[in-house]
Motif scaffolding. Structure first.
Motif, PDB file in Angstrom:
ATOM      1  N   LYS A  67       0.816  -1.208   0.000  1.00 32.19           N
ATOM      2  CA  LYS A  67       0.000   0.000   0.000  1.00 32.19           C
ATOM      3  C   LYS A  67       0.854   1.264   0.000  1.00 32.19           C
TER       4      LYS A  67
ATOM      5  N   ARG B  24      -8.258  -0.667  13.350  1.00 31.43           N
ATOM      6  CA  ARG B  24      -8.837  -0.566  11.998  1.00 31.43           C
ATOM      7  C   ARG B  24     -10.351  -0.776  12.061  1.00 31.43           C
ATOM      8  N   ALA B  27     -12.122   2.119  13.562  1.00 32.45           N
ATOM      9  CA  ALA B  27     -12.166   3.265  12.656  1.00 32.45           C
ATOM     10  C   ALA B  27     -13.160   3.037  11.518  1.00 32.45           C
ATOM     11  N   GLY B  28     -13.809   1.859  11.519  1.00 37.42           N
ATOM     12  CA  GLY B  28     -14.819   1.604  10.493  1.00 37.42           C
ATOM     13  C   GLY B  28     -14.248   1.091   9.185  1.00 37.42           C
ATOM     14  N   GLU B  29     -12.956   0.700   9.206  1.00 36.07           N
ATOM     15  CA  GLU B  29     -12.379   0.147   7.974  1.00 36.07           C
ATOM     16  C   GLU B  29     -12.888  -1.265   7.737  1.00 36.07           C
ATOM     17  N   LYS B  30     -12.959  -1.658   6.470  1.00 38.82           N
ATOM     18  CA  LYS B  30     -13.321  -3.039   6.146  1.00 38.82           C
ATOM     19  C   LYS B  30     -12.053  -3.897   6.094  1.00 38.82           C
ATOM     20  N   ILE B  31     -12.177  -5.103   6.598  1.00 41.44           N
ATOM     21  CA  ILE B  31     -11.082  -6.064   6.509  1.00 41.44           C
ATOM     22  C   ILE B  31     -11.284  -6.870   5.220  1.00 41.44           C
ATOM     23  N   GLU B  32     -10.253  -6.955   4.394  1.00 41.77           N
ATOM     24  CA  GLU B  32     -10.361  -7.711   3.149  1.00 41.77           C
ATOM     25  C   GLU B  32      -9.568  -9.010   3.252  1.00 41.77           C
ATOM     26  N   ASP B  35      -5.802  -9.111   3.884  1.00 43.55           N
ATOM     27  CA  ASP B  35      -5.288  -8.369   5.039  1.00 43.55           C
ATOM     28  C   ASP B  35      -4.950  -9.333   6.187  1.00 43.55           C
ATOM     29  N   SER B 154     -17.590  -5.903   9.684  1.00 41.83           N
ATOM     30  CA  SER B 154     -16.225  -5.461   9.363  1.00 41.83           C
ATOM     31  C   SER B 154     -15.593  -6.240   8.216  1.00 41.83           C
ATOM     32  N   GLY B 156     -15.220  -7.346   4.625  1.00 41.16           N
ATOM     33  CA  GLY B 156     -15.699  -6.834   3.338  1.00 41.16           C
ATOM     34  C   GLY B 156     -16.571  -7.797   2.549  1.00 41.16           C
TER      35      GLY B 156
END
Lengths: 94, 325
Positions: A67, B24, B27-32, B35, B154, B156
């Motif tokens: 990234k 993460r 903070a509202g991030e999506k885990i893919e 990751d 969370s 994705g």
């Protein structure tokens, strides 16, 4: 596993003039069946006008750890955006 | 719910990585899929999404039972479309689970040999056409309660599958309510059938949300990971509050003599289901557990020659093409 059908990634063009977008994946023995299955699984409510299928094995993807090197360089190049430049009001729309 | 009693798996990962992962999520991030994620997160999700997928697939059986006996051609076409949607929902979810490193065949085998569960509700029979109304109205209604918040989960691929499913699920509940409304407004015999379906399916629907919060110790970790968005009792209360006025509109009586509006709480007070029945059904002793698993095993075994034949044909075609190049 042993005799599992391969996985295909499905891309659908939602409307004329739009790009194909990834919608999900499914299993099928070959490309022809993948398109038929995609039609049943992903376009039951007029969601598409065209289908692409790609065997998941054939997709190469960037890695989450890349990234920084991949995307950080563009963060400092604010001059790539038109809003970087002040245009005098008298000049009008540009 | 469609996934019940999912125990969060313990995790023994590097505390620093765990903290960064939790940050993460907070903070509202999506885990893919590619990751980093704690092993416990991965395992819990495989079980939860897998159980959800199995529920969609097994959930086709009680309604499939009535396709050939639908009262009109229109009802038959609608029911077919609904059952086909359930198959689609199962497929979206299996694909989401597969991104976590489990294969489709492994998931199927775990369902067929009983290592993985599906929702308790599908171990109840559908005895007559009124049940098609009650299932759509109550069972799909209960499912929606859980699936709408899960759109924000969370992970994705799970979140995206839920968004697709929710778009289609509202049709399911409305068609069910339409079926039961026709019967509730029909002849006295039809109204009696509608009442009987509500009587039989009310408590099994309440059980879908899983045990009461005071007996459910699995929630905290899953809620921190945002793979469970609400507690069982929160969702159950929401379902009761939404459903009681719908029953009243139909002139049907919810089979709970102690059900009443509590002005102070702003919610209905209701009687909990008989939890011993719930645990019994989960253990495999419901009215239809044996039938449901037998039907899935038969479909898998009878379909083997088709799966193998199509793969052999595809390989032969590919080899021929390769030789010609």
């Amino acid at each position: 596993m042993k005799n599992e059908w391969p996985l295909w990634e499905i891309f659908i063009r939602g409307q004329h003039g739009m790009s194909h977008r990834h919608v999900g994946s499914l299993h099928a023995p070959d490309a022809e069946m993948a398109i038929k299955n995609a039609r049943d699984v992903y376009t039951r409510r007029n969601e598409g006008v065209s289908i692409w299928v790609v065997e998941a094995n054939n997709i190469s993807a960037s890695s989450p750890s890349d990234k920084g090197p991949l995307y950080e360089p563009s963060e400092s190049k604010v001059y790539r955006h038109p809003t970087f430049f002040d245009i005098p009001e008298e000049v009008g729309a540009m | 719910m469609y996934a019940q009693m999912i125990k969060s798996e313990a995790t023994q990962d590097d505390p620093e990585k765990l903290a960064a992962f939790q940050a993460r999520i907070d903070a509202g991030e999506k885990i893919e899929p590619k990751d980093w994620m704690p092993e416990g997160y991965r395992k819990t999700l495989i079980r939860q999404i897998g159980q959800h997928a199995h529920s969609e697939i097994v959930g086709q059986l009680p309604e499939g039972n009535w396709i050939t006996r639908a009262p009109t051609l229109e009802r038959k076409a609608i029911l077919l479309a609904k059952v086909q949607d359930e198959a689609g929902h199962g497929l979206y979810l299996y694909c989401a689970a597969e991104t976590l490193g489990v294969t489709r065949d492994e998931l199927t085998e775990m369902l067929l040999d009983g290592r993985m569960k599906y929702s308790s509700i599908f171990n109840y029979p559908t005895l007559n056409w009124a049940d098609m109304g009650a299932v759509g109205w109550l069972v799909d209604g209960a499912a929606i309660m859980n699936q709408v918040p899960l759109q924000r989960t969370s992970f994705g691929p799970y979140s995206r599958a839920m968004i697709r499913i929710c778009k289609e699920e509202s049709f399911h509940q409305r068609q069910g309510y339409d079926v039961i409304r026709k019967m509730a407004e029909g002849t006295p015999e039809q109204k009696k059938m509608a009442q009987d379906a509500l009587n039989r399916l009310w408590y099994p629907s309440l059980m879908m949300f899983g045990p009461s919060d005071k007996d459910s110790v699995h929630s905290a970790q899953s809620m921190a990971w945002k793979i469970k968005m609400n507690t069982n009792d929160e969702l159950r209360q929401k379902f009761v509050d939404q459903t009681v006025p719908q029953a009243e509109y139909l002139g049907l009586t919810v089979p709970d003599p102690d059900l009443k509006w509590n002005e102070e709480r702003g919610h209905y007070d209701y009687t909990d289901p008989d939890w011993s029945e719930f645990f019994d059904v989960i253990q495999g002793n419901g009215p239809c557990n044996t039938d449901r698993l037998a039907a899935r095993n038969k479909a898998w075994d009878d379909g083997k020659w088709v799966r193998d034949g199509m793969l052999a044909h595809a390989r032969k075609k590919a080899a021929r093409k390769h030789a010609a190049e």
